[in-house]
Design an enzyme around this catalytic site. Structure first.
Site, PDB file in Angstrom:
ATOM      1  N   SER A 165       0.838  -1.194   0.000  1.00 17.91           N
ATOM      2  CA  SER A 165       0.000   0.000   0.000  1.00 17.91           C
ATOM      3  C   SER A 165       0.879   1.251   0.000  1.00 17.91           C
ATOM      4  CB  SER A 165      -0.956  -0.048   1.198  1.00 17.91           C
ATOM      5  OG  SER A 165      -1.946   0.939   1.114  1.00 17.91           O
ATOM      6  N   ARG A 234     -11.613   7.764   8.043  1.00 17.08           N
ATOM      7  CA  ARG A 234     -11.378   6.325   8.067  1.00 17.08           C
ATOM      8  C   ARG A 234     -12.448   5.571   7.285  1.00 17.08           C
ATOM      9  NH1 ARG A 234      -7.279   2.819   8.402  1.00 17.08           N
ATOM     10  NH2 ARG A 234      -7.866   0.837   9.381  1.00 17.08           N
ATOM     11  N   ASP A 334      -8.577  -5.448  -5.707  1.00 18.21           N
ATOM     12  CA  ASP A 334      -8.113  -4.256  -4.981  1.00 18.21           C
ATOM     13  C   ASP A 334      -8.796  -2.995  -5.508  1.00 18.21           C
ATOM     14  OD1 ASP A 334      -6.690  -2.376  -3.525  1.00 18.21           O
ATOM     15  OD2 ASP A 334      -4.730  -3.239  -3.986  1.00 18.21           O
ATOM     16  N   HIS A 367      -8.057  -5.067  -0.987  1.00 21.79           N
ATOM     17  CA  HIS A 367      -6.738  -4.541  -0.632  1.00 21.79           C
ATOM     18  C   HIS A 367      -6.190  -5.201   0.625  1.00 21.79           C
ATOM     19  CE1 HIS A 367      -3.557  -1.569  -0.896  1.00 21.79           C
ATOM     20  NE2 HIS A 367      -3.792  -1.148   0.337  1.00 21.79           N
ATOM     21  N   ASP A 368      -7.061  -5.515   1.561  1.00 19.01           N
ATOM     22  CA  ASP A 368      -6.637  -6.104   2.840  1.00 19.01           C
ATOM     23  C   ASP A 368      -6.080  -7.512   2.709  1.00 19.01           C
ATOM     24  OD1 ASP A 368      -7.089  -3.943   4.415  1.00 19.01           O
ATOM     25  OD2 ASP A 368      -8.823  -4.766   5.485  1.00 19.01           O
TER      26      ASP A 368
END
Length: 404
Positions: A165, A234, A334, A367-368
């Site tokens: 990232s 967030r 992603d 993405h995680d």
């Protein structure tokens, strides 16, 4: 995995700027009292050739593996969520970054809020947090500060530098600012520039914090913090980290809480409640000024300017001359750093005749994935790191080494 099977770790600190040796930021500001918080895993070998430097992602920390119960000077931010190493699935004996073979280093970014000097740190001249007076931080500043950490260990050349990232952007910076100090370069779910889509999303997060009435230009440490702004920032980012299908699955069992009430709107769906929970939880462990510093360095990421070159061809020619080998990971689901960004990075590497391997991970976690699915990354990481040991200094003399 229970905590009993996970080793305890402890954050250490390096004061790298003193009145005799001040640190100059890219912005031109100079400070003479700066500290990096870092952790290490494994043992540095005799010739100091087995070190791996890991750059964490946007809201990560130096605590990459194991369990760390307490970090000094973090206030209430070192919550239970922080105590578990964010890459424990990847770092340890027999894992992708095998600590029986390698010495793994991870440091909290300069400007961070987990022990490294940042806006929430106390200014020794005033006894108050620096707040908005802390300098603007660039990715090059972070990289140069961590190069000083390598100097502290007497490490001239890393076996590998890697990051995922935002950490992948720093990895690129390191490889082109200190090309002679690394052999292997590993970029995971990252890219080689800030795209328009990333810029829009990150700027939205900046605006969320700036427009919270409690932000007060960054001078909020003696009053209520900008909780709503940071929570909203967030939430904006979280929807790019987790695949939308995964968000729906995670939210399915959530119960809408009684306090999920805004000024007028009452939360009416599990997905809304899940996202609000993520925002509220994040506010407890992070500092808004630090978040803005990291967003700012992402928005201003400019590896060409940092390396003093005019185009990406010249940038990656630096890597070719240094004899680097790159391992680049894409995640097909992603939404934060799209696979097209890694494809563009690899095209530049190939055009510059840099040895490289490009792996696409097929995952439904978005993405995680790089945090959650070691089985998808470990074979490639282990092979590349092991092959790097076998080739060792040969890469220093053979920039045309074939991809492995």
């Amino acid at each position: 995995m229970s905590n009993k099977t996970i080793p305890e770790s402890q954050t250490q600190f390096l004061r790298f700027a003193t009145p005799e040796k001040p640190f100059r930021f890219t912005s031109g500001m100079v400070m003479d009292d700066l500290t990096l918080a870092y952790e290490t895993h494994g043992k540095l070998n005799e010739d100091k050739s087995n070190a791996i430097l890991v750059f964490h992602a946007l809201s990560g920390s130096q605590h990459a593996s194991g369990v760390c119960r307490h970090v000094p000077n973090t206030g209430d931010r070192w919550t239970e969520d922080c105590q578990q190493g964010w890459w424990s699935l990847f770092i340890g004996p027999g894992k992708a970054l095998d600590t029986q073979k390698f010495f793994v280093i991870c440091a909290n970014y300069l400007g961070g809020c987990y022990g490294s000097s940042g806006p929430a740190s106390l200014n020794p001249k005033t006894g108050q947090p620096y707040g908005p007076e802390f300098p603007q931080v660039s990715t090059a500043d972070v990289v140069r500060s961590q190069a000083l950490l390598l100097d502290h260990f007497g490490i001239d050349k890393l076996h590998a530098v890697m990051g995922a990232s935002v950490g992948g952007l720093l990895t690129l910076n390191f490889a082109t600012l200190f090309p002679e100090r690394v052999r292997l370069v590993v970029s995971i779910a990252s890219g080689q520039r800030t795209t328009v889509l990333s810029r829009l999303g990150v700027f939205e997060q900046v605006m969320a914090i700036e427009n919270d009435p409690h932000f007060k230009g960054g001078k909020y440490y003696d009053s209520d913090p900008p909780a709503y702004g940071l929570a909203l920032a967030r939430m904006i980012s979280h929807k790019t980290f987790v695949h939308l299908d995964a968000i729906e699955r995670r939210a399915r069992g959530d119960v809408i809480q009684r306090d999920d009430q805004l000024s007028w709107y009452r939360v009416g769906h599990n997905v809304e409640s899940y996202m609000l929970h993520q925002g509220k939880k994040f506010v407890k462990r992070f500092d808004a000024n630090t978040y803005l510093r990291i967003c700012d360095m992402w928005l201003r990421f400019d590896p060409l300017k940092d390396a003093g070159v005019e185009d990406h061809g010249a940038l990656f020619a630096i890597s070719r001359r240094a004899g680097h080998h790159w391992l680049v990971f894409s995640i097909d689901s992603d939404f934060c750093f799209y696979p097209e960004e890694q494809a563009e990075l690899v095209r530049w590497l190939e055009q510059a005749d840099v040895s490289s391997m490009h792996i696409t991970v097929h995952s439904d976690k978005g993405h995680d994935s790089f945090l959650l699915e070691p089985e998808l990354y470990t074979p490639h990481l282990s092979y590349t790191l092991r092959r790097g040991v076998q080739l060792n200094d040969a890469w220093d003399h053979d920039a045309a080494s074939p991809g492995i």
